[in-house]
Write an enzyme that holds these catalytic residues in place. Structure first.
Site, PDB file in Angstrom:
ATOM      1  N   HIS A  84       0.854  -1.173   0.000  1.00 43.89           N
ATOM      2  CA  HIS A  84       0.000   0.000   0.000  1.00 43.89           C
ATOM      3  C   HIS A  84       0.902   1.239   0.000  1.00 43.89           C
ATOM      4  CE1 HIS A  84      -3.886  -1.878   0.432  1.00 43.89           C
ATOM      5  NE2 HIS A  84      -3.513  -2.553   1.513  1.00 43.89           N
ATOM      6  N   CYS A 127      -0.066   2.585  -4.514  1.00 40.50           N
ATOM      7  CA  CYS A 127      -0.886   3.746  -4.860  1.00 40.50           C
ATOM      8  C   CYS A 127      -0.155   5.036  -4.511  1.00 40.50           C
ATOM      9  CB  CYS A 127      -2.223   3.693  -4.129  1.00 40.50           C
ATOM     10  SG  CYS A 127      -3.360   2.468  -4.792  1.00 40.50           S
TER      11      CYS A 127
END
Length: 268
Positions: A84, A127
């Site tokens: 992430h 991301c």
């Protein structure tokens, strides 16, 4: 005659997340571990000495790069991070951010002389924001970049190239079969693209992801555009075997197999 030193590759993949207070605030990253294991095998076949780590905290990730400063290195250093993330940072499995500028500082010529003259190549599957790329072409003379979106680039040290899975401010897709970006990288390393200069290979990856892939399910039609940033002063061929380093003008890219169900890309 001594044997030439092997180039080193460091792969870090975080799939399960839990904060220090025990809260599970980020969803598991299904498919990421298997994808990282495939990349490890491919790089080993390309004569890299690979270190693959699963689920490391932000501090542990930082320490891993610090350890590279004391190791012997071959012609290249390659690192792949799959986690992430947010703009300018990747998250450890403890949900804490590790700034990319911190990694670059650790591996700078001043702090890591052993890598000063060696090309350092990063592939980052994470991301960089929550926006979704709808794949709409807009004609414009100028655009408004995300605040601070270029600030990280200014801290990339010499002899370094970084390829992000997506553009600043956007999400990177991941599904149980893997990510658009790293699946395209796997295809490139297994095919003729590995013989290309890194900059040309990056162009192939851009085409493979941006033109050949799109999300399905809840995010039907959403696209993704990788981003390549380099401070390399010359062409390098980090994945070419002896005699394979040949230029190419073919701009076709590979294509990954899509799954119908995709994870939410807001923080992959």
């Amino acid at each position: 005659m001594s044997r030439p030193r092997q180039s080193r590759a460091l792969i870090i993949v975080n799939t399960d997340f839990c904060s220090s207070d025990g809260d599970v605030g980020l969803r598991p990253r299904r498919g990421a571990r298997r994808e990282a294991e495939k990349l490890s095998c491919v790089l080993a076949q390309l004569s890299y000495r690979v270190k693959l780590l699963h689920n490391r905290t932000a501090k542990e990730m930082e320490d891993l790069y610090q350890q590279e400063c004391g190791r012997e290195h071959g012609d290249y250093f390659v690192s792949i991070i799959s986690s992430h993330g947010e703009e300018g940072a990747v998250l450890g499995c403890d949900c804490r951010p590790l700034r990319l500028t911190r990694i670059f500082h650790i591996l700078s010529a001043q702090n890591c002389p052993v890598l000063a003259e060696r090309p350092k190549v990063f592939f980052i599957q994470a991301c960089r924001g929550a926006a979704l790329d709808q794949g709409v072409f807009v004609e414009t003379d100028s655009g408004q970049p995300e605040p601070g979106s270029f600030s990280e680039y200014l801290h990339i040290p010499p002899n370094t190239a970084v390829m992000f899975a997506c553009s600043p401010g956007y999400g990177a897709f991941l599904n149980p079969a893997g990510s658009m970006f790293l699946q395209a990288l796997l295809a490139a390393l297994a095919g003729e693209e590995r013989s290309l200069a890194l900059s040309r290979m990056a162009t192939r990856l851009n085409a493979a992801v941006a033109l050949g892939c799109q999300a399905r399910g809840a995010y039907e039609g959403c696209k993704q555009m990788p981003c390549f940033v380099t401070n390399l002063p010359r062409d390098v061929f980090p994945f070419a075997a002896a005699g394979e380093a040949l230029p190419s003008t073919d701009t076709q890219g590979g294509m990954e197999e899509e799954e119908e169900e995709r994870q939410k890309p807001a923080a992959s």
